[in-house]
Design a protein around this motif. Sequence first.
Motif, PDB file in Angstrom:
ATOM      1  N   LEU A 198       0.834  -1.207   0.000  1.00  0.00           N
ATOM      2  CA  LEU A 198       0.000   0.000   0.000  1.00  0.00           C
ATOM      3  C   LEU A 198       0.869   1.257   0.000  1.00  0.00           C
ATOM      4  CD1 LEU A 198      -2.843   1.285   0.259  1.00  0.00           C
ATOM      5  CD2 LEU A 198      -2.468   1.294   2.733  1.00  0.00           C
ATOM      6  N   LEU A 199       1.890   1.284   0.856  1.00  0.00           N
ATOM      7  CA  LEU A 199       2.762   2.457   0.920  1.00  0.00           C
ATOM      8  C   LEU A 199       3.558   2.631  -0.372  1.00  0.00           C
ATOM      9  CD1 LEU A 199       4.031   2.230   4.610  1.00  0.00           C
ATOM     10  CD2 LEU A 199       2.450   3.905   3.656  1.00  0.00           C
ATOM     11  N   ASP A 234       2.548   1.861  -3.318  1.00  0.00           N
ATOM     12  CA  ASP A 234       1.599   2.434  -4.272  1.00  0.00           C
ATOM     13  C   ASP A 234       1.395   3.917  -4.012  1.00  0.00           C
ATOM     14  OD1 ASP A 234      -0.493   2.267  -6.367  1.00  0.00           O
ATOM     15  OD2 ASP A 234      -1.847   2.653  -4.694  1.00  0.00           O
ATOM     16  N   PHE A 235       1.246   4.293  -2.747  1.00  0.00           N
ATOM     17  CA  PHE A 235       1.066   5.702  -2.397  1.00  0.00           C
ATOM     18  C   PHE A 235       2.290   6.529  -2.798  1.00  0.00           C
ATOM     19  CE2 PHE A 235      -2.183   5.168   1.323  1.00  0.00           C
ATOM     20  CZ  PHE A 235      -3.139   4.777   0.395  1.00  0.00           C
ATOM     21  N   LYS A 254       2.696   7.567  -6.390  1.00  0.00           N
ATOM     22  CA  LYS A 254       1.775   8.597  -6.863  1.00  0.00           C
ATOM     23  C   LYS A 254       2.270  10.015  -6.561  1.00  0.00           C
ATOM     24  CE  LYS A 254      -2.617   6.025  -6.580  1.00  0.00           C
ATOM     25  NZ  LYS A 254      -2.075   4.700  -6.761  1.00  0.00           N
ATOM     26  N   THR A 273       3.693   4.540  10.707  1.00  0.00           N
ATOM     27  CA  THR A 273       2.544   3.921  10.042  1.00  0.00           C
ATOM     28  C   THR A 273       2.199   2.677  10.840  1.00  0.00           C
ATOM     29  OG1 THR A 273       4.017   2.668   8.567  1.00  0.00           O
ATOM     30  CG2 THR A 273       3.221   4.791   7.784  1.00  0.00           C
ATOM     31  N   LYS A 279      -3.277   2.817  10.706  1.00  0.00           N
ATOM     32  CA  LYS A 279      -3.822   1.943   9.674  1.00  0.00           C
ATOM     33  C   LYS A 279      -5.285   1.615   9.964  1.00  0.00           C
ATOM     34  CE  LYS A 279       0.665  -0.344   9.045  1.00  0.00           C
ATOM     35  NZ  LYS A 279       1.396  -1.616   9.200  1.00  0.00           N
ATOM     36  N   PRO A 328      -5.807   6.086   4.730  1.00  0.00           N
ATOM     37  CA  PRO A 328      -6.396   6.596   3.484  1.00  0.00           C
ATOM     38  C   PRO A 328      -5.387   7.469   2.747  1.00  0.00           C
ATOM     39  CG  PRO A 328      -7.232   7.821   5.360  1.00  0.00           C
ATOM     40  CD  PRO A 328      -6.361   6.734   5.925  1.00  0.00           C
ATOM     41  N   PHE A 329      -5.505   7.514   1.429  1.00  0.00           N
ATOM     42  CA  PHE A 329      -4.521   8.243   0.649  1.00  0.00           C
ATOM     43  C   PHE A 329      -4.501   9.731   0.993  1.00  0.00           C
ATOM     44  CE2 PHE A 329      -3.224  10.666  -3.156  1.00  0.00           C
ATOM     45  CZ  PHE A 329      -1.919  10.211  -3.256  1.00  0.00           C
ATOM     46  N   HIS A 330      -5.662  10.335   1.237  1.00  0.00           N
ATOM     47  CA  HIS A 330      -5.676  11.781   1.532  1.00  0.00           C
ATOM     48  C   HIS A 330      -4.914  12.090   2.818  1.00  0.00           C
ATOM     49  CE1 HIS A 330      -8.540  11.908   4.952  1.00  0.00           C
ATOM     50  NE2 HIS A 330      -9.091  10.860   4.378  1.00  0.00           N
ATOM     51  N   PHE A 363      -2.342  10.219   3.943  1.00  0.00           N
ATOM     52  CA  PHE A 363      -0.944  10.023   3.561  1.00  0.00           C
ATOM     53  C   PHE A 363      -0.410  11.273   2.866  1.00  0.00           C
ATOM     54  CE2 PHE A 363       2.175   8.869   0.326  1.00  0.00           C
ATOM     55  CZ  PHE A 363       3.093   8.121   1.047  1.00  0.00           C
ATOM     56  N   LEU A 364      -1.206  11.831   1.953  1.00  0.00           N
ATOM     57  CA  LEU A 364      -0.785  13.018   1.205  1.00  0.00           C
ATOM     58  C   LEU A 364      -0.535  14.197   2.132  1.00  0.00           C
ATOM     59  CD1 LEU A 364      -0.260  14.376  -1.495  1.00  0.00           C
ATOM     60  CD2 LEU A 364      -2.714  14.818  -1.674  1.00  0.00           C
TER      61      LEU A 364
END
Length: 240
Positions: free
Chosen positions: A18-19, A21-22, A25, A80, A101, A104-106, A108-109
């Motif tokens: 998951l990380l 992938d994040f 981006k 995390t 955990k 969510p991506f937002h 993380f951003l």
Amino acid sequence: MTKIKCVIIDDEPLGVELLQDFVSKIDYLELVTTFSNAIDALAKINTLPIDLIFLDIEMPHFNGIEFINALEKKPMIIFTTAYSNYAVEGFNLGAVDYLVKPIPFHRFLKSVSRAQQLFLPVQAPINQAPLSQPEVEHDFIFVRAEYENVKLNFDDILYIEGLKDYVKIYTTDKKFTLTLTSLIKLEGLLSPKGFARTHRSYIINIKHIKSIQKNKVMITDKRIPISEGYKNEFFQRINL
């Protein structure tokens, strides 16, 4: 663009995926490598050019808190983890953020954007002077406060106190400046300028020490603690 070089340390394969992938981006992040446990990471991490670590806490044999305390040089840390009960201790260690955990991506951003804000001030300016010109040694620092960049002379800074996401910089005019950064970043900038870390929450200006009382330093009327983890290095700095 100067990228933030990062690693992921997590014993859960799905968490690592998951990380990864994040990170892929975000154009200003560069993933150097991943580790499935803190022991393997510790053996190699000090030899890698790392700016940021995404770090799980609950791992077999050697947890994330122990890992940070064992590091020779400390990059930015974003925890995390599935456990929220380490949040206070994580922020006291100067972590950029604490992500619970499932992440969510937002969220993380928002976290890596904060890391980028901390990372950029220590990078070289875009328009650098030619290499043939001597580098100018400044006696001040600019910090972001409210909606402006505030200039602080090194001689005017008494001490700095860490407060989760922010730090308070106390000055000789009996005021303080609140800025979004970490003690780790300020320690790297200020240590060559006569400052020293005495505690996980404090950096002091050595020239303003009035006295030392057992495990405390007096600066003006403020008693600042000296913790066991920083005592030896601090006393070496002041030749005690």
